[in-house]
Design a protein around this motif. Structure first.
Motif, PDB file in Angstrom:
ATOM      1  N   GLU A  14       0.829  -1.214   0.000  1.00  0.00           N
ATOM      2  CA  GLU A  14       0.000   0.000   0.000  1.00  0.00           C
ATOM      3  C   GLU A  14       0.857   1.255   0.000  1.00  0.00           C
ATOM      4  O   GLU A  14       0.467   2.289  -0.554  1.00  0.00           O
ATOM      5  CB  GLU A  14      -0.928   0.003   1.223  1.00  0.00           C
ATOM      6  CG  GLU A  14      -2.104  -0.947   1.092  1.00  0.00           C
ATOM      7  CD  GLU A  14      -2.934  -1.013   2.360  1.00  0.00           C
ATOM      8  OE1 GLU A  14      -4.127  -1.322   2.249  1.00  0.00           O
ATOM      9  OE2 GLU A  14      -2.387  -0.775   3.461  1.00  0.00           O
ATOM     10  N   ASN A  15       2.036   1.157   0.604  1.00  0.00           N
ATOM     11  CA  ASN A  15       2.940   2.295   0.664  1.00  0.00           C
ATOM     12  C   ASN A  15       3.810   2.404  -0.586  1.00  0.00           C
ATOM     13  O   ASN A  15       4.693   3.262  -0.667  1.00  0.00           O
ATOM     14  CB  ASN A  15       3.837   2.197   1.903  1.00  0.00           C
ATOM     15  CG  ASN A  15       3.035   2.323   3.189  1.00  0.00           C
ATOM     16  OD1 ASN A  15       2.035   3.027   3.223  1.00  0.00           O
ATOM     17  ND2 ASN A  15       3.468   1.632   4.241  1.00  0.00           N
ATOM     18  N   GLY A  16       3.556   1.504  -1.552  1.00  0.00           N
ATOM     19  CA  GLY A  16       4.318   1.547  -2.797  1.00  0.00           C
ATOM     20  C   GLY A  16       5.736   1.064  -2.658  1.00  0.00           C
ATOM     21  O   GLY A  16       6.597   1.371  -3.483  1.00  0.00           O
ATOM     22  N   LYS A  17       5.998   0.275  -1.627  1.00  0.00           N
ATOM     23  CA  LYS A  17       7.356  -0.211  -1.394  1.00  0.00           C
ATOM     24  C   LYS A  17       7.384  -1.741  -1.509  1.00  0.00           C
ATOM     25  O   LYS A  17       6.363  -2.391  -1.517  1.00  0.00           O
ATOM     26  CB  LYS A  17       7.839   0.210  -0.002  1.00  0.00           C
ATOM     27  CG  LYS A  17       7.927   1.710   0.199  1.00  0.00           C
ATOM     28  CD  LYS A  17       8.397   2.021   1.609  1.00  0.00           C
ATOM     29  CE  LYS A  17       8.491   3.514   1.853  1.00  0.00           C
ATOM     30  NZ  LYS A  17       8.918   3.842   3.235  1.00  0.00           N
ATOM     31  N   GLY A  18       8.609  -2.254  -1.545  1.00  0.00           N
ATOM     32  CA  GLY A  18       8.752  -3.703  -1.526  1.00  0.00           C
ATOM     33  C   GLY A  18       8.376  -4.350  -2.839  1.00  0.00           C
ATOM     34  O   GLY A  18       7.278  -4.869  -2.998  1.00  0.00           O
ATOM     35  N   HIS A  19       9.296  -4.298  -3.808  1.00  0.00           N
ATOM     36  CA  HIS A  19       8.981  -4.813  -5.136  1.00  0.00           C
ATOM     37  C   HIS A  19       8.651  -6.306  -5.122  1.00  0.00           C
ATOM     38  O   HIS A  19       8.010  -6.813  -6.029  1.00  0.00           O
ATOM     39  CB  HIS A  19      10.151  -4.552  -6.092  1.00  0.00           C
ATOM     40  CG  HIS A  19      11.410  -5.272  -5.735  1.00  0.00           C
ATOM     41  ND1 HIS A  19      12.213  -4.894  -4.681  1.00  0.00           N
ATOM     42  CD2 HIS A  19      12.002  -6.357  -6.294  1.00  0.00           C
ATOM     43  CE1 HIS A  19      13.248  -5.710  -4.610  1.00  0.00           C
ATOM     44  NE2 HIS A  19      13.158  -6.608  -5.562  1.00  0.00           N
ATOM     45  N   LEU A  20       9.085  -7.021  -4.076  1.00  0.00           N
ATOM     46  CA  LEU A  20       8.777  -8.450  -3.970  1.00  0.00           C
ATOM     47  C   LEU A  20       7.471  -8.706  -3.211  1.00  0.00           C
ATOM     48  O   LEU A  20       7.027  -9.842  -3.126  1.00  0.00           O
ATOM     49  CB  LEU A  20       9.922  -9.185  -3.259  1.00  0.00           C
ATOM     50  CG  LEU A  20      11.200  -9.390  -4.074  1.00  0.00           C
ATOM     51  CD1 LEU A  20      12.292  -9.997  -3.202  1.00  0.00           C
ATOM     52  CD2 LEU A  20      10.945 -10.263  -5.283  1.00  0.00           C
TER      53      LEU A  20
END
Length: 520
Positions: free
Chosen positions: A254-260
Motif C-alpha cells: 500500500e505504501n508503494g514499497k517492496g517490489h517483492l
C-alpha cells in the motif's frame, strides 16, 4: 573469458581463453619446440637423421593433440558465450550435459567476476548496466545437479566476497540434490548474513514444507532492521499460516514499497490481485486464522505432489465431456481422490464423484417425456433442469471460455436447455435462482491453455448465472475474484446470489420472452 589473453592461431577472433587453457596450449607448443630442437641436435652430433615419416608422425600427433585440447575447451567456452550473450538456450543445455567436466570451468567464471555490459529497454528508453557472467554460469551449475556441482556451490557460499557468496547461495536454493544438507547449511548461516544473501536464504527456508523454522523466523524478525530482510521474514511467517504477517506485506505494498511484496502475496495465498491492495485486504478479511493456515499449507506442497494425478483427472474430465459416460467418470474421479489425496485435484474429484453417483442414480430412475414442450410449466422446468447434465460446449480459443448458450445436447440436435430457460423468461427465474447453489456438473469445460494442468468443469449454477445475466443484461459478478460462480468462495457466492435476488425483485422482466441470440 579468463584473463583476456587472445591466441589467434587457435581461436576465432573475439574469443578468449582462461589462464588454464593458455597454460595447456603453451606447454603443448613447448613440447613441439623441444622435440624439434632435440632432433636437430642429434642430427648435428651423429650425422644421422630420423626418418621423414617418423618426424612427420610425431609432429602430427603432437599438433593433433594440441588442436583437440584447444577445440574442446574452445567449444565449451564458445557454447557458454552463445548462451550468456546470444541467449541460445540449447548451448546452455549442451554444457549442462557435459556434467562434471565443465564444473571447474563454470565455477571459475563465477570466481573471476568478469564484467559484461547488459542493455535493456525501459520506460525511459534503452539503458545499460554492468554485470558479470555469474548468473549464467550458476544457472548451468544448477542444471548439472551432481554431487560435484553441489559441493562447489557450498564452497562458493562461504566465499569471503559477498557477490560470489550470493551465487553459491542462489545455486543451493535452486539445485535439486542434497536437500537436507542445504537446509542445515542455511539454518546455520542465515542469521550471520545480510542483504540479498539473507533474503535468498529466508525465502528458501520459507518454502520448505516443514514448520520447524517458525521460531527462528520470529526470533529474527524481532531483531531485524533491514527493510527487505524484514519483508522476507513476514513472507516466511505468512507461508507458515501467520495471517498478521500477510497483512504486513499488504501494508508495505500500500505504501508503494517492496517490489517483492506482490510476489510474496501471490506465492503464499495462490491468489493474484497484483498491486490491488484493496482486493487483497477484502480477500484476507474473509479468511479466518484456521482457513488462512489451511490455504497457505496447501500452497506449500511440492509441485510433484500438487500435480500428481493430473493425467487421471484429465481422463475423467474428457470421458465426462466427450462421451457423457457419468458411470466411468465417477470411477475415475474416485480413483484420483483415493490414489492422489494430497494433489490439487483430490478435493474436486471427491466432490464430483459424489455428485456423479447421485446423478447416476437419477439417470436410472429417469423417464424421458415424449413431448417435453407440451409439459406443464413446472414439469418442463424439471425436465430442463435434468437435461442440463448433457449440455455440451467446447472452448475454441486459448485463453478463452466455452459458450453454453451456443452448445447442444448432442451433435444430432440443436436442442439446448439453457436457451430454453432463456426463452421462458421471468417464469424460469425462481428455478434459476435456486439453481445458483446446484453444483451438479454439465459437459462444458474451460481452461487457460490446453497444456496447462487445470480444467474448470462448469456446473448447473454456472449455467443458471449465464442465463440470468443474459435476461437482466447485468454482470452480477463484476468486482468479485472468481471467473465462474462455481469457483467463487462461499462469501462471494452468497453475496452474488443476494444481489441477483434483489435485482429481480426490483426489476421484473417484461412478459415477452427474451429473444434468442443469433447463431443458435
Amino acid at each position: 573469458m579468463g584473463n583476456g589473453y587472445r591466441i589467434r592461431s587457435f581461436k576465432k577472433e573475439g574469443e578468449m581463453l582462461s589462464s588454464t587453457r593458455i597454460m595447456i596450449l603453451s606447454r603443448t607448443l613447448e613440447s613441439i619446440s623441444s622435440y624439434l630442437a632435440v632432433t636437430l641436435r642429434l642430427s648435428l652430433l651423429t650425422g644421422k637423421h630420423l626418418s621423414l615419416s617418423k618426424n612427420l608422425f610425431l609432429l602430427s600427433s603432437i599438433v593433433t593433440l594440441s588442436s583437440c585440447l584447444s577445440l574442446e575447451y574452445r567449444s565449451s567456452e564458445s557454447l557458454f558465450l552463445e548462451y550468456a550473450k546470444d541467449r541460445i538456450d540449447e548451448s546452455g543445455k549442451e554444457l549442462a550435459r557435459r556434467s562434471d567436466d565443465v564444473v571447474p570451468f563454470l565455477v571459475n567464471i563465477i570466481l573471476e567476476q568478469e564484467p559484461q555490459l547488459i542493455k535493456f529497454g525501459s520506460v525511459d528508453g534503452e539503458e545499460e548496466v554492468m554485470a558479470t557472467y555469474s548468473q549464467e554460469a550458476a544457472t548451468i551449475l544448477m542444471e548439472i545437479n551432481t554431487s560435484t556441482a553441489l559441493q562447489e556451490a557450498f564452497k562458493l557460499a562461504v566465499h569471503k566476497n559477498p557477490d560470489i557468496r550470493f551465487w553459491g547461495v542462489w545455486i543451493l536454493s535452486c539445485i535439486n540434490s542434497g536437500l537436507d544438507s542445504r537446509i542445515d547449511f542455511f539454518r546455520q548461516q542465515v542469521e550471520s548474513e545480510s542483504g540479498r544473501i539473507k533474503t535468498e536464504m529466508i525465502e528458501f527456508l520459507a518454502e520448505q514444507e516443514t514448520d520447524e523454522d517458525v521460531p527462528l523466523f520470529e526470533k529474527m524478525l524481532k531483531n531485524e532492521t533491514g527493510f527487505h530482510e524484514k519483508l522476507a521474514l513476514h513472507y516466511a511467517l505468512a507461508k507458515k499460516g501467520k495471517r498478521s504477517s500477510f497483512l504486513e506485506i499488504i501494508k508495505t505494498c500500500e505504501n508503494g514499497k517492496g517490489h517483492l511484496g506482490v510476489y510474496y502475496l501471490k506465492n503464499a495465498s495462490g491468489k493474484n490481485f497484483d498491486w490491488d491492495t484493496d482486493r487483497w485486504r477484502t480477500w484476507l478479511g474473509h479468511q479466518s486464522e484456521n482457513r488462512f493456515k489451511k490455504i497457505t499449507k496447501a500452497e506449500s506442497r511440492s509441485s510433484e505432489v500438487r500435480l500428481s494425478g493430473w493425467e487421471l483427472f484429465l481422463e475423467a474430465v474428457t470421458v465426462l465431456q466427450r462421451k457423457g459416460d457419468r458411470i466411468q467418470a465417477e470411477k475415475l474421479f474416485r480413483k484420483v481422490e483415493q490414489e492422489h489425496p494430497d494433489s490439487d485435484y483430490a478435493e474436486e474429484s471427491k466432490e464430483l464423484a459424489t455428485l456423479l453417483s447421485t446423478m447416476n442414480e437419477e439417470d436410472r430412475n429417469w423417464k424421458a417425456p415424449t413431448h417435453p414442450k407440451d409439459l406443464p410449466i413446472e414439469k418442463r422446468l424439471q425436465y430442463l433442469t435434468y437435461s442440463l447434465r448433457d449440455l455440451v460446449a467446447y472452448q475454441y480459443s486459448q485463453p478463452g471460455a466455452c459458450h453454453p448458450l451456443s452448445g447442444t445436447l448432442n451433435s444430432n440436435t440443436a436442442e439446448n436447455p439453457a436457451l430454453d430457460f432463456l426463452e421462458l423468461g421471468e417464469v424460469a427465474v425462481p428455478t434459476l435462482i435456486k439453481m445458483l447453489e446446484d453444483r451438479r456438473p454439465v459437459r462444458c469445460v474451460e481452461y487457460w491453455r490446453d497444456f496447462y494442468p487445470s480444467r474448470t468443469i462448469l456446473r448447473n449454477q454456472d449455467i443458471a448465472l449465464i442465463v440470468l445475466r443474459k435476461m437482466a443484461n447485468t454482470d452480477f459478478t463484476e468486482g468479485f475474484f472468481c471467473s465462474r460462480i462455481s469457483n467463487c468462495e462461499d462469501w462471494e457466492r452468497i453475496k452474488i446470489i443476494k444481489d441477483i435476488r434483489t435485482w429481480f425483485l426490483k426489476n421484473p422482466l417484461l412478459e415477452k420472452p427474451i429473444s434468442e441470440p443469433s447463431g443458435r
